[in-house]
Scaffold this motif. Structure first.
Motif, PDB file in Angstrom:
ATOM      1  N   MET A   1       0.833  -1.444  -0.160  1.00 57.24           N
ATOM      2  CA  MET A   1      -0.262  -0.440  -0.147  1.00 57.24           C
ATOM      3  C   MET A   1       0.617   1.433  -0.146  1.00 57.24           C
TER       4      MET A   1
ATOM      5  N   TYR B   1      -1.362   4.399   4.730  1.00 55.40           N
ATOM      6  CA  TYR B   1      -2.362   3.983   4.413  1.00 55.40           C
ATOM      7  C   TYR B   1      -2.023   2.573   4.936  1.00 55.40           C
TER       8      TYR B   1
ATOM      9  N   SER C   1      -2.402  -1.426   5.189  1.00 59.34           N
ATOM     10  CA  SER C   1      -2.796  -3.340   4.296  1.00 59.34           C
ATOM     11  C   SER C   1      -3.495  -3.944   5.443  1.00 59.34           C
ATOM     12  N   HIS C   2      -4.665  -4.978   5.145  1.00 64.86           N
ATOM     13  CA  HIS C   2      -5.056  -6.042   6.113  1.00 64.86           C
ATOM     14  C   HIS C   2      -4.317  -6.490   7.191  1.00 64.86           C
TER      15      HIS C   2
ATOM     16  N   TYR D   1      -4.423  -3.522  10.050  1.00 64.18           N
ATOM     17  CA  TYR D   1      -5.363  -3.992  10.811  1.00 64.18           C
ATOM     18  C   TYR D   1      -5.273  -5.023  11.646  1.00 64.18           C
TER      19      TYR D   1
ATOM     20  N   ARG E   1     -13.699  -6.037  -0.251  1.00 58.82           N
ATOM     21  CA  ARG E   1     -12.713  -4.976  -0.562  1.00 58.82           C
ATOM     22  C   ARG E   1     -11.577  -4.693  -0.065  1.00 58.82           C
ATOM     23  N   ALA E   2     -11.300  -5.656   0.462  1.00 61.86           N
ATOM     24  CA  ALA E   2      -9.382  -5.539   1.276  1.00 61.86           C
ATOM     25  C   ALA E   2      -8.972  -6.212  -0.040  1.00 61.86           C
TER      26      ALA E   2
ATOM     27  N   GLU F   1      -9.495  -6.508  -3.181  1.00 65.22           N
ATOM     28  CA  GLU F   1      -8.984  -4.836  -4.072  1.00 65.22           C
ATOM     29  C   GLU F   1      -8.408  -3.842  -3.554  1.00 65.22           C
ATOM     30  N   ARG F   2      -8.286  -3.611  -2.316  1.00 64.79           N
ATOM     31  CA  ARG F   2      -7.638  -2.583  -2.127  1.00 64.79           C
ATOM     32  C   ARG F   2      -6.162  -2.886  -1.711  1.00 64.79           C
ATOM     33  N   ASP F   3      -5.603  -3.762  -1.779  1.00 61.74           N
ATOM     34  CA  ASP F   3      -4.080  -4.434  -1.490  1.00 61.74           C
ATOM     35  C   ASP F   3      -3.330  -5.613  -2.291  1.00 61.74           C
TER      36      ASP F   3
ATOM     37  N   GLN G   1      -5.186  -5.113  -6.191  1.00 61.20           N
ATOM     38  CA  GLN G   1      -5.839  -4.409  -6.863  1.00 61.20           C
ATOM     39  C   GLN G   1      -6.850  -5.406  -7.970  1.00 61.20           C
TER      40      GLN G   1
ATOM     41  N   LYS H   1      -9.850  -6.275  -8.565  1.00 58.53           N
ATOM     42  CA  LYS H   1     -11.198  -6.059  -8.290  1.00 58.53           C
ATOM     43  C   LYS H   1     -12.632  -6.307  -8.641  1.00 58.53           C
TER      44      LYS H   1
END
Length: 272
Positions: A1, A5, A7-8, A11, A79-80, A82-84, A86, A88
């Protein structure tokens, strides 16, 4: 990331220690609470500590439906991914993945998998997530039924539409016309619990004010689902505003939806 920001993995690290303490406490509490009903049985177990990333990727490619329980046990959602990663629009219940994507996901979730887990426990996780998804889908259908009924009994046509006020974008669940100045905007809102009344009502009041700040001649209305019928008057009082022209309440039933919509359209002056 990008720098700054999370990443999972970040978190998960925040809550790892507390989650471990809670898990141990819950296991102890369950053993104490149900001491007279605990049995030891033979059960199939997947030993993930013996599963390589390559094995995991192959398994996901052969049986895509297993992705949801695997990510659920890792506290990972689409969502994780897609975010981490990429990647989609991954449908975790029935994914369509390339081998490269499956390999990336396998490497991503592997560190979060437990050393082992019982197959019935894993399938139960999937069941809970699936039921939640289907219930939310059903609630979404209620909104679509409201809009379909609006169009069936109205002399004008409604559809979702966005507008901008003070640089902020808002969405109307139903609006007419489809282009140009909004003549009528309708918010379709489900309020499922008493504790949500203040927040949801404030959202409606704010949207009404924003709409009329941009389109002063527009009318604003709301169709509301709230299962505590004797408290509908409380919502009406909270929504008492010069910016709100009509309110109606609808349950899940066809008759209730039709009656609510007909009443609303009559008050807005666009009943067929």
């Amino acid at each position: 990331m990008p720098d700054g920001y999370g990443s999972h993995a970040d978190y998960m690290s925040w809550v790892a220690d507390d989650a471990k303490v809670r898990q141990e406490a819950i296991e102890k509490a369950l053993r104490d609470a149900f001491a007279d009903f605990i049995e030891t049985r033979q059960v199939e177990v997947i030993v993930f500590s013996n599963v390589s990333v390559l094995d995991l990727a192959k398994a996901i490619m052969r049986h895509p439906s297993i992705l949801k329980p695997l990510v659920a046990v890792c506290n990972i959602a689409a969502r994780a991914i897609e975010r981490d990663l990429q990647i989609k629009n991954v449908d975790t219940y029935n994914p369509r993945l390339t081998e490269q994507q499956a390999s990336a996901i396998a490497g991503y979730i592997k560190p979060f998998l437990p050393p082992y887990i019982e197959i019935p426990a894993l399938s139960s996780l999937d069941r809970v997530a699936f039921i939640d998804k289907e219930i939310r889908k059903g609630k979404g259908r209620w909104e679509r039924r409201i809009i379909e009924t609006l169009n069936r009994f109205s002399s004008v046509k409604f559809k979702k539409r966005k507008f901008t006020a003070n640089g902020e974008e808002f969405e109307l669940d139903a609006a007419t016309p489809h282009e140009g100045p909004v003549r009528i905007g309708i918010d379709v809102k489900r309020i499922e619990a008493r504790r949500d009344i203040h927040k949801r009502c404030d959202e409606i009041v704010n949207k009404a004010a924003k709409l009329k700040s941009v389109f002063p001649e527009a009318k604003f209305a709301a169709v509301i689902y709230y299962p505590f019928i004797d408290e509908h008057i409380n919502i009406q009082n909270r929504l008492s505003s010069d910016n709100i022209d009509a309110i109606s309440f609808a349950s899940e039933s066809k008759d209730s939806i039709e009656n609510a919509v007909r009443m609303l359209l009559a008050r807005l002056g666009v009943a067929r």
